[in-house]
Design a protein around this motif. Structure first.
Motif, PDB file in Angstrom:
ATOM      1  N   GLY A 283       0.345  -0.736   0.189  1.00  0.00           N
ATOM      2  CA  GLY A 283       0.044   0.339  -0.107  1.00  0.00           C
ATOM      3  C   GLY A 283       0.886   2.061  -0.001  1.00  0.00           C
ATOM      4  N   ASP A 284      -0.262   2.559   0.481  1.00  0.00           N
ATOM      5  CA  ASP A 284       1.308   3.969   0.365  1.00  0.00           C
ATOM      6  C   ASP A 284       1.575   3.858   1.959  1.00  0.00           C
ATOM      7  OD1 ASP A 284       0.420   3.861  -2.407  1.00  0.00           O
ATOM      8  OD2 ASP A 284      -1.532   5.116  -1.325  1.00  0.00           O
ATOM      9  N   LEU A 285       2.620   4.828   2.386  1.00  0.00           N
ATOM     10  CA  LEU A 285       3.629   5.019   3.196  1.00  0.00           C
ATOM     11  C   LEU A 285       2.635   6.593   3.379  1.00  0.00           C
ATOM     12  CD1 LEU A 285       7.409   4.113   2.677  1.00  0.00           C
ATOM     13  CD2 LEU A 285       5.828   2.808   3.963  1.00  0.00           C
ATOM     14  N   PRO A 286       2.782   6.102   5.097  1.00  0.00           N
ATOM     15  CA  PRO A 286       2.161   7.856   4.684  1.00  0.00           C
ATOM     16  C   PRO A 286       3.728   8.949   5.621  1.00  0.00           C
ATOM     17  CG  PRO A 286       2.779   6.460   7.638  1.00  0.00           C
ATOM     18  CD  PRO A 286       2.704   5.607   6.071  1.00  0.00           C
ATOM     19  N   PRO A 287       3.041   9.906   5.229  1.00  0.00           N
ATOM     20  CA  PRO A 287       3.824  11.013   4.834  1.00  0.00           C
ATOM     21  C   PRO A 287       4.664  10.861   5.408  1.00  0.00           C
ATOM     22  CG  PRO A 287       1.343  12.092   5.538  1.00  0.00           C
ATOM     23  CD  PRO A 287       1.785  10.529   5.181  1.00  0.00           C
ATOM     24  N   GLU A 288       4.835  10.378   7.077  1.00  0.00           N
ATOM     25  CA  GLU A 288       5.397  11.208   7.404  1.00  0.00           C
ATOM     26  C   GLU A 288       6.921  10.001   7.644  1.00  0.00           C
ATOM     27  OE1 GLU A 288       3.302  10.603   8.354  1.00  0.00           O
ATOM     28  OE2 GLU A 288       2.772   9.070  10.289  1.00  0.00           O
ATOM     29  N   LEU A 289       6.653   9.080   6.248  1.00  0.00           N
ATOM     30  CA  LEU A 289       7.619   8.084   5.929  1.00  0.00           C
ATOM     31  C   LEU A 289       8.090   8.304   4.254  1.00  0.00           C
ATOM     32  CD1 LEU A 289       6.517   4.520   7.522  1.00  0.00           C
ATOM     33  CD2 LEU A 289       8.786   6.360   8.739  1.00  0.00           C
ATOM     34  N   GLY A 290       8.190   9.647   4.036  1.00  0.00           N
ATOM     35  CA  GLY A 290       8.372   9.999   2.578  1.00  0.00           C
ATOM     36  C   GLY A 290       9.661  11.468   2.790  1.00  0.00           C
ATOM     37  N   GLY A 291      10.351  11.851   4.010  1.00  0.00           N
ATOM     38  CA  GLY A 291      11.293  12.052   4.204  1.00  0.00           C
ATOM     39  C   GLY A 291      12.414  11.856   3.822  1.00  0.00           C
ATOM     40  N   ILE A 292      13.996  12.209   4.475  1.00  0.00           N
ATOM     41  CA  ILE A 292      15.043  12.028   4.564  1.00  0.00           C
ATOM     42  C   ILE A 292      15.674  10.857   5.474  1.00  0.00           C
ATOM     43  CG2 ILE A 292      15.936  14.247   5.127  1.00  0.00           C
ATOM     44  CD1 ILE A 292      18.002  12.612   2.356  1.00  0.00           C
ATOM     45  N   ALA A 293      14.661  11.216   6.718  1.00  0.00           N
ATOM     46  CA  ALA A 293      15.331  10.402   7.649  1.00  0.00           C
ATOM     47  C   ALA A 293      14.728   9.052   7.980  1.00  0.00           C
ATOM     48  CB  ALA A 293      15.058  10.833   8.709  1.00  0.00           C
ATOM     49  N   ALA A 294      13.479   9.105   7.076  1.00  0.00           N
ATOM     50  CA  ALA A 294      13.430   8.137   6.459  1.00  0.00           C
ATOM     51  C   ALA A 294      13.514   6.879   5.600  1.00  0.00           C
ATOM     52  CB  ALA A 294      12.073   8.246   5.771  1.00  0.00           C
ATOM     53  N   ARG A 295      14.328   7.540   4.696  1.00  0.00           N
ATOM     54  CA  ARG A 295      15.243   7.182   3.238  1.00  0.00           C
ATOM     55  C   ARG A 295      16.979   6.718   4.101  1.00  0.00           C
ATOM     56  NH1 ARG A 295      13.988   7.107  -1.536  1.00  0.00           N
ATOM     57  NH2 ARG A 295      12.559   8.229  -2.314  1.00  0.00           N
ATOM     58  N   VAL A 296      17.313   7.286   4.777  1.00  0.00           N
ATOM     59  CA  VAL A 296      18.313   6.671   6.143  1.00  0.00           C
ATOM     60  C   VAL A 296      17.454   5.338   6.522  1.00  0.00           C
ATOM     61  CG1 VAL A 296      20.219   7.435   7.295  1.00  0.00           C
ATOM     62  CG2 VAL A 296      19.771   9.122   5.956  1.00  0.00           C
ATOM     63  N   GLY A 297      16.580   5.467   6.927  1.00  0.00           N
ATOM     64  CA  GLY A 297      16.447   4.205   8.123  1.00  0.00           C
ATOM     65  C   GLY A 297      16.260   3.373   6.710  1.00  0.00           C
ATOM     66  N   CYS A 298      16.257   3.407   5.322  1.00  0.00           N
ATOM     67  CA  CYS A 298      15.278   2.339   4.562  1.00  0.00           C
ATOM     68  C   CYS A 298      14.544   1.770   4.784  1.00  0.00           C
ATOM     69  CB  CYS A 298      16.253   0.923   5.154  1.00  0.00           C
ATOM     70  SG  CYS A 298      17.950   1.395   4.715  1.00  0.00           S
ATOM     71  N   LEU A 299      13.535   3.189   5.253  1.00  0.00           N
ATOM     72  CA  LEU A 299      12.586   3.162   5.199  1.00  0.00           C
ATOM     73  C   LEU A 299      11.238   3.766   4.011  1.00  0.00           C
ATOM     74  CD1 LEU A 299      11.317   3.615   9.006  1.00  0.00           C
ATOM     75  CD2 LEU A 299      11.525   1.191   7.888  1.00  0.00           C
ATOM     76  N   GLY A 300      11.342   4.838   3.627  1.00  0.00           N
ATOM     77  CA  GLY A 300      11.549   5.818   2.761  1.00  0.00           C
ATOM     78  C   GLY A 300      11.404   5.323   1.622  1.00  0.00           C
ATOM     79  N   GLY A 301      10.487   5.764   0.230  1.00  0.00           N
ATOM     80  CA  GLY A 301      10.494   4.700  -0.941  1.00  0.00           C
ATOM     81  C   GLY A 301      10.362   3.123  -1.083  1.00  0.00           C
ATOM     82  N   ALA A 302      10.278   2.624  -0.261  1.00  0.00           N
ATOM     83  CA  ALA A 302      10.231   0.876  -0.257  1.00  0.00           C
ATOM     84  C   ALA A 302       8.966   0.998  -0.934  1.00  0.00           C
ATOM     85  CB  ALA A 302       9.640   0.365   1.422  1.00  0.00           C
ATOM     86  N   LEU A 303       8.893  -0.298  -1.705  1.00  0.00           N
ATOM     87  CA  LEU A 303       8.680  -0.810  -2.920  1.00  0.00           C
ATOM     88  C   LEU A 303       7.548  -2.293  -2.229  1.00  0.00           C
ATOM     89  CD1 LEU A 303      10.904  -0.259  -5.737  1.00  0.00           C
ATOM     90  CD2 LEU A 303       8.791   1.303  -4.858  1.00  0.00           C
TER      91      LEU A 303
END
Length: 181
Positions: A75-95
């Motif tokens: 499904g879709d990630l909530p907006p709070e997992l869309g930022g740079i901190a979430a990307r650094v934690g391997c969460l943001g941008g997950a497919l």
């Protein structure tokens, strides 16, 4: 006699495999089509998470195998997992697992294994939680200079990720694929 191609600088990995210095984004640092296998885990440095499989294909010998593990989302990630901190934690941008498989196949590989490893997500998030606790203690003791707002933001991201993992929205997957001959 032909001049020899300059070999890339290499070093041994923790398990003894030779590693070449360079990145997947610049495969010219490695010998093209010579790598028999490759493993990629978490690709937050690639905005589309496609660049590693495209670049690895150019490095991989025909028939070579690719292993890929990464955080997945259903499904879709909530907006709070869309930022740079979430990307650094391997969460943001997950497919999704299916999207990873499609990207790997479009890059010239045949997927042999596409395994749901959702149970790994909880352990992955627990390790992040432990590191965050250590950072909070170190900051409180003056050992590191980290803004309190950053630690608070990281905690919020972690709580959201743990909730999504418990709901099986956030997961983890392992794909193994072979480069087409």
């Amino acid at each position: 006699l032909r001049p020899r191609r300059r070999q890339p600088e290499t070093e041994a990995s923790p398990i003894g495999l030779p590693l070449s210095r360079g990145t997947f984004a610049s495969p010219t640092a490695l010998l093209e089509r010579s790598t028999p296998s490759s493993w990629s885990a978490c690709s937050p440095f690639c905005p589309t998470r496609r660049a590693p499989s495209d670049s690895i294909h150019s490095l991989m010998a025909p028939g070579g195998r690719l292993g890929l593990t990464d955080v997945t989302v259903d499904g879709d990630l909530p907006p709070e997992l869309g930022g740079i901190a979430a990307r650094v934690g391997c969460l943001g941008g997950a497919l999704s697992r299916g999207t990873y498989a499609t990207l790997v196949e479009e890059s010239g590989f045949d997927v042999e294994v596409n395994e749901d490893c959702a149970d790994v997500a909880a352990g992955f998030l627990e390790s992040i939680s432990a590191k965050l606790k250590a950072a909070r203690i170190a900051a409180a003791l003056g050992g590191i200079q980290v803004p309190a707002k950053l630690l608070e933001s990281a905690g919020n991201i972690l709580e959201t990720a743990q909730r999504l993992a418990a709901q099986r929205v956030l997961g983890y997957a392992m794909l193994v694929a072979r480069r087409r001959v």
